[in-house]
Design a protein around this motif. Structure first.
Motif, mmCIF file in Angstrom:
data_model
loop_
_atom_site.group_PDB
_atom_site.id
_atom_site.type_symbol
_atom_site.label_atom_id
_atom_site.label_comp_id
_atom_site.label_asym_id
_atom_site.label_seq_id
_atom_site.Cartn_x
_atom_site.Cartn_y
_atom_site.Cartn_z
ATOM 1 N N LEU A 77 -6.381 -1.743 1.477
ATOM 2 C CA LEU A 77 -5.274 -2.603 1.897
ATOM 3 C C LEU A 77 -4.531 -1.947 3.052
ATOM 4 O O LEU A 77 -4.117 -0.783 2.952
ATOM 5 C CB LEU A 77 -4.320 -2.841 0.729
ATOM 6 C CG LEU A 77 -4.995 -3.222 -0.597
ATOM 7 C CD1 LEU A 77 -3.998 -3.195 -1.736
ATOM 8 C CD2 LEU A 77 -5.649 -4.586 -0.487
ATOM 9 N N LYS A 93 -3.521 -11.566 -1.262
ATOM 10 C CA LYS A 93 -2.094 -11.915 -1.269
ATOM 11 C C LYS A 93 -1.669 -12.679 -2.517
ATOM 12 O O LYS A 93 -0.474 -12.867 -2.744
ATOM 13 C CB LYS A 93 -1.754 -12.732 -0.012
ATOM 14 C CG LYS A 93 -1.711 -11.890 1.260
ATOM 15 C CD LYS A 93 -1.269 -12.711 2.461
ATOM 16 C CE LYS A 93 -1.117 -11.836 3.703
ATOM 17 N NZ LYS A 93 -0.646 -12.611 4.878
ATOM 18 N N TYR A 116 -1.374 -1.907 5.849
ATOM 19 C CA TYR A 116 -0.015 -2.353 6.158
ATOM 20 C C TYR A 116 0.333 -1.945 7.590
ATOM 21 O O TYR A 116 0.071 -0.807 7.989
ATOM 22 C CB TYR A 116 0.997 -1.732 5.196
ATOM 23 C CG TYR A 116 0.997 -2.360 3.825
ATOM 24 C CD1 TYR A 116 1.997 -3.231 3.438
ATOM 25 C CD2 TYR A 116 -0.028 -2.099 2.914
ATOM 26 C CE1 TYR A 116 2.003 -3.827 2.177
ATOM 27 C CE2 TYR A 116 -0.047 -2.680 1.654
ATOM 28 C CZ TYR A 116 0.982 -3.546 1.294
ATOM 29 O OH TYR A 116 0.974 -4.133 0.056
ATOM 30 N N GLU A 140 -2.692 2.838 5.042
ATOM 31 C CA GLU A 140 -3.721 2.160 4.260
ATOM 32 C C GLU A 140 -3.649 2.695 2.842
ATOM 33 O O GLU A 140 -3.381 3.876 2.628
ATOM 34 C CB GLU A 140 -5.104 2.432 4.863
ATOM 35 C CG GLU A 140 -6.230 1.644 4.224
ATOM 36 C CD GLU A 140 -7.560 1.844 4.943
ATOM 37 O OE1 GLU A 140 -8.590 1.953 4.251
ATOM 38 O OE2 GLU A 140 -7.560 1.890 6.188
ATOM 39 N N LEU A 180 4.007 -7.750 -0.493
ATOM 40 C CA LEU A 180 3.527 -8.271 0.781
ATOM 41 C C LEU A 180 4.275 -7.618 1.941
ATOM 42 O O LEU A 180 3.789 -7.597 3.066
ATOM 43 C CB LEU A 180 3.718 -9.792 0.830
ATOM 44 C CG LEU A 180 3.001 -10.589 -0.264
ATOM 45 C CD1 LEU A 180 3.276 -12.076 -0.105
ATOM 46 C CD2 LEU A 180 1.503 -10.319 -0.238
ATOM 47 N N THR A 233 -8.274 -11.073 2.632
ATOM 48 C CA THR A 233 -6.811 -10.982 2.676
ATOM 49 C C THR A 233 -6.126 -12.142 1.963
ATOM 50 O O THR A 233 -5.156 -11.944 1.224
ATOM 51 C CB THR A 233 -6.333 -10.916 4.140
ATOM 52 O OG1 THR A 233 -7.015 -9.846 4.805
ATOM 53 C CG2 THR A 233 -4.839 -10.679 4.206
ATOM 54 N N LEU A 239 1.789 -6.274 4.689
ATOM 55 C CA LEU A 239 0.364 -6.344 4.367
ATOM 56 C C LEU A 239 -0.350 -7.251 5.362
ATOM 57 O O LEU A 239 -0.012 -8.430 5.491
ATOM 58 C CB LEU A 239 0.165 -6.894 2.950
ATOM 59 C CG LEU A 239 -1.286 -7.124 2.519
ATOM 60 C CD1 LEU A 239 -2.047 -5.810 2.420
ATOM 61 C CD2 LEU A 239 -1.338 -7.865 1.182
ATOM 62 N N ASP A 268 4.551 -12.465 4.937
ATOM 63 C CA ASP A 268 5.011 -11.977 3.634
ATOM 64 C C ASP A 268 5.588 -13.103 2.785
ATOM 65 O O ASP A 268 6.319 -12.854 1.826
ATOM 66 C CB ASP A 268 6.048 -10.872 3.795
ATOM 67 C CG ASP A 268 7.319 -11.340 4.492
ATOM 68 O OD1 ASP A 268 7.229 -12.282 5.310
ATOM 69 O OD2 ASP A 268 8.391 -10.763 4.239
ATOM 70 N N GLY A 320 -6.738 -7.116 3.562
ATOM 71 C CA GLY A 320 -7.312 -6.629 2.322
ATOM 72 C C GLY A 320 -8.819 -6.751 2.399
ATOM 73 O O GLY A 320 -9.346 -7.833 2.695
#
Length: 696
Positions: free
Chosen positions: A121, A148, A123, A180, A155, A144, A128, A55, A131
């Protein structure tokens, strides 16, 4: 404080500042202070790459090179929606909804259909982790690293903030830790327009529309370029195995309160008439939004009712998309003008009888090039159809054949692309494989000279904001400036007292521009301050065709000095990220011209920087002490900047070319063949990325 503790502290602090800025519109610190803290974090992460958190706000600025995108199977398939352009078909769909729900009451959620690229996306534990593009709906590409860079996308979820907000709204129902979401990635209209101006400025073809531009950007290999394009994403769906919410509206409110970018344009309605009212309301109003749109999505609000309605093989029965028809209007073609750009490219522009289109008055529209004029078969006085490409750029799409005049009249006023420059009368030429015609008179064509100076002074180049288009024109008319190096020869005495009267084309009113003492001093101060701009800005300011801001940065970082760049071979230039064949060819052609070398020499004498400043980093070790390194190609674990920092922080020395003094050539994918051959001939040891890491 340990490196880990400081990285954690900076990550939390900068994420907090980002959250406050993008979610609450509050700036707790100045941009300068934020940038200072971010630079400290980036330096620490470069020295300790294993400590970088998923993150970390440094992901926002990109820089990672991805050579290929892994294919990922979607946990929840990304189905397409059925489309309609008809209100009658919408009512038929509504009848099927009523029948499917056996007469039970229901609600619809209406949402703007943003025209971008669908994203999924994921998580995990509130962070996160992935992607992915829509792909074929079953599987897509893992992007991904590029995802970001989206600054409005959290994030990491601020769970404390999320729990508090949602307890108040839903009596305790909260977004989970593992879920998601689906969203539409897009390029904002103002970014699209800016990029097209920049591409036109450096001689590149313009992007066709915001959707294609967004799709292409999300799939770029260099996340640093992705970050520079300021993409965005609207979130519109929450998916989880825990069924936290009963309705779609609840999930949208929860996502918004959790920090996700949910468009506030959605609306809950009770029946199909409410849907149609929403469609009509946004028919024009949607053009005021910050991104391209192409319709409305209508969904059943209640999740249990969605389960009852189910799916067809390709799409859900509980949702449908209403598509707006492209707005096209007919107006008179009054004339065609030809603009001469900085690179000499000639662009035809249709002058139109004013017409209202997508909430704006259109007076001019692009005709692209000579081939397009020939395809359209235009004559002055024709009634032509005008549309907005991607709802942004007006363009002529065809002639209204129902209003054609007699053939003799049309033939006498036929539009023919000129053979000579409209500004200096030089004979135009066309490069093989290109659509545009060019004026070859670089040093004598006034619009080209003016364009180069305007490019040179712009904010992203030398940033001389005390000058502008009008003042440059006056300086050229006075014979004070004929190329960019002349700016540094201006004096107080030569500028003071210059005047010119401008007549506004729209109002007809006169406006006097006077070079008084304060104006002159501001101009000279701006020119003097421009000498502090770094080498990358100076390189961009030179206006070399196809060399944009990002490419200039990478060339400056790679070659370090103007002399090294100027001496680089074609193959050496090709090893730099973003430098393809046409960029390398353009650079070599530019440095072969004596007039360009003379301008560079004059700028050097004026005090401009033609050498990159080295960043002094805290040393990690002396593992590479006394060893000279050079690299070629791209690498899995390092961007080029990170690799250079790693060499420097471990005592090594980075050199600019292969010679007997070079100890190691680090070879990555796509390595330059000339460097490899020269290293082999000189007996220089070549190592791969893993061997380099082992040396540390």
């Amino acid at each position: 404080m340990s490196a880990q503790a400081r990285i954690d502290e900076l990550t939390e602090l900068l994420n907090h500042y980002n959250d406050r800025y993008y979610q609450d519109a509050v700036s707790e610190v100045s941009d300068q202070e934020f940038d200072f803290l971010l630079k400290e974090l980036e330096t620490l992460e470069a020295q300790n790459p294993t400590l970088k958190r998923p993150d970390s706000p440094s992901h926002r600025v990109g820089g990672t090179i991805t050579k290929s995108f892994e294919t990922v199977v979607h946990k929840y398939p990304m189905l397409s929606l059925s489309n309609t352009y008809s209100e009658d078909e919408l009512r038929d769909w509504d009848d099927r909804i009523k029948k499917g729900l056996n007469g039970a009451s229901y609600e619809y959620i209406c949402e703007i259909k943003f025209d971008g690229i669908s994203l999924s996306l994921t998580y995990e534990n509130g962070v996160l982790v992935r992607g992915v593009t829509r792909g074929d709906g079953t599987q897509g590409d893992d992007i991904t690293t590029n995802i970001k860079t989206l600054r409005t996308l959290p994030l990491k979820i601020n769970q404390k903030k999320t729990n508090t907000a949602q307890t108040n709204l839903f009596g305790g129902s909260t977004i989970g830790q593992n879920f998601e979401i689906r969203g539409e990635g897009f390029m904002p209209n103002e970014v699209f327009e800016r990029i097209n101006l920049e591409r036109e400025d450096i001689g590149e073809d313009k992007l066709a529309n915001p959707r294609n531009a967004a799709a292409g950007t999300f799939k770029m290999q260099d996340s640093g370029v992705v970050a520079s394009r300021n993409l965005d994403c609207y979130i519109y769906q929450y998916l989880s195995e825990n069924d936290e919410f009963k309705t779609h509206e609840e999930s949208l409110i929860a996502l918004k309160n959790a920090g996700f970018n949910v468009s506030e344009s959605y609306k809950k309605v009770n029946d199909i008439e409410g849907v149609i009212a929403y469609i009509n309301e946004w028919s024009e109003k949607r053009h005021s939004l910050k991104c391209a749109t192409d319709g409305i999505v209508i969904k059943i609000n209640d999740y249990a009712q969605r389960e009852d309605l189910g799916f067809t093989a390709k799409s859900p029965r509980w949702a449908i998309a209403y598509k707006y028809k492209a707005e096209s209007k007919s107006t008179e073609l009054l004339g065609v003008t030809y603009q001469v750009g900085r690179t000499g490219a000639i662009t035809p522009v249709a002058e139109l009888k004013p017409v209202e289109l997508s909430m704006t008055t259109v007076r001019r529209a692009t005709l692209h090039n000579a081939d397009e004029i020939k395809r359209l078969g235009l004559s002055i006085g024709d009634q032509v159809f005008v549309e907005k490409a991607g709802e942004i750029i007006p363009k002529v799409t065809g002639v209204d054949t129902s209003k054609l005049r007699d053939e003799a009249t049309r033939e006498s006023s036929k539009v023919c692309f000129p053979t000579n420059c409209p500004a200096c009368n030089s004979e135009l030429y066309r490069n093989e494989g290109e659509a545009a015609y060019y004026c070859p008179n670089e040093m004598g064509c006034p619009p080209q000279i003016k364009g180069r100076i305007e490019h040179f002074i712009q904010r992203k180049a030398m940033n001389i904001d005390s000058l502008g288009e009008g003042k440059i024109e006056i300086l050229m008319e006075q014979g004070l400036v004929s190329d960019v190096s002349d700016l540094y020869k201006l004096s107080f005495e030569s500028l003071l007292g210059i005047e010119k009267v401008h007549i506004d084309e729209n109002t007809g009113k006169e406006r006097k521009v006077s070079f008084k003492e304060k104006t002159v001093q501001n101009i000279l101060d701006g020119i003097e301050n421009s000498k502090n701009q770094p080498f990358s800005k100076v390189l961009f300011a030179l206006g070399i065709r196809f060399v944009g801001e990002t490419t200039a940065q990478k060339l400056a970082a790679y070659f370090k000095t103007q002399e090294a760049l100027q001496a680089a071979s074609f193959d050496e230039l090709r090893t730099v990220p973003d430098v393809g064949e046409k960029v390398a060819q353009s650079l070599q052609l530019y440095f072969k011209e004596d007039k360009n070398l003379k301008i560079i020499e004059n700028l050097k004498l004026a005090g401009l920087k033609f050498e990159a400043e080295n960043i002094v980093l805290e040393k990690e070790s002396e593992a590479l002490m006394g060893k000279a390194f050079l690299y070629t190609g791209t690498f899995e674990s390092f961007s080029r900047e990170e690799l250079e920092q790693k060499i420097d922080s471990n005592g090594g020395k980075l050199v600019s070319g292969v010679s007997k003094k070079l100890d190691f050539l680090i070879v990555g994918e796509g390595a330059g063949p000339s460097k490899l051959k020269k290293a082999e001939d000189l007996g220089v040891k070549m190592i791969n990325e893993e061997e380099f890491k082992a040396m540390l």
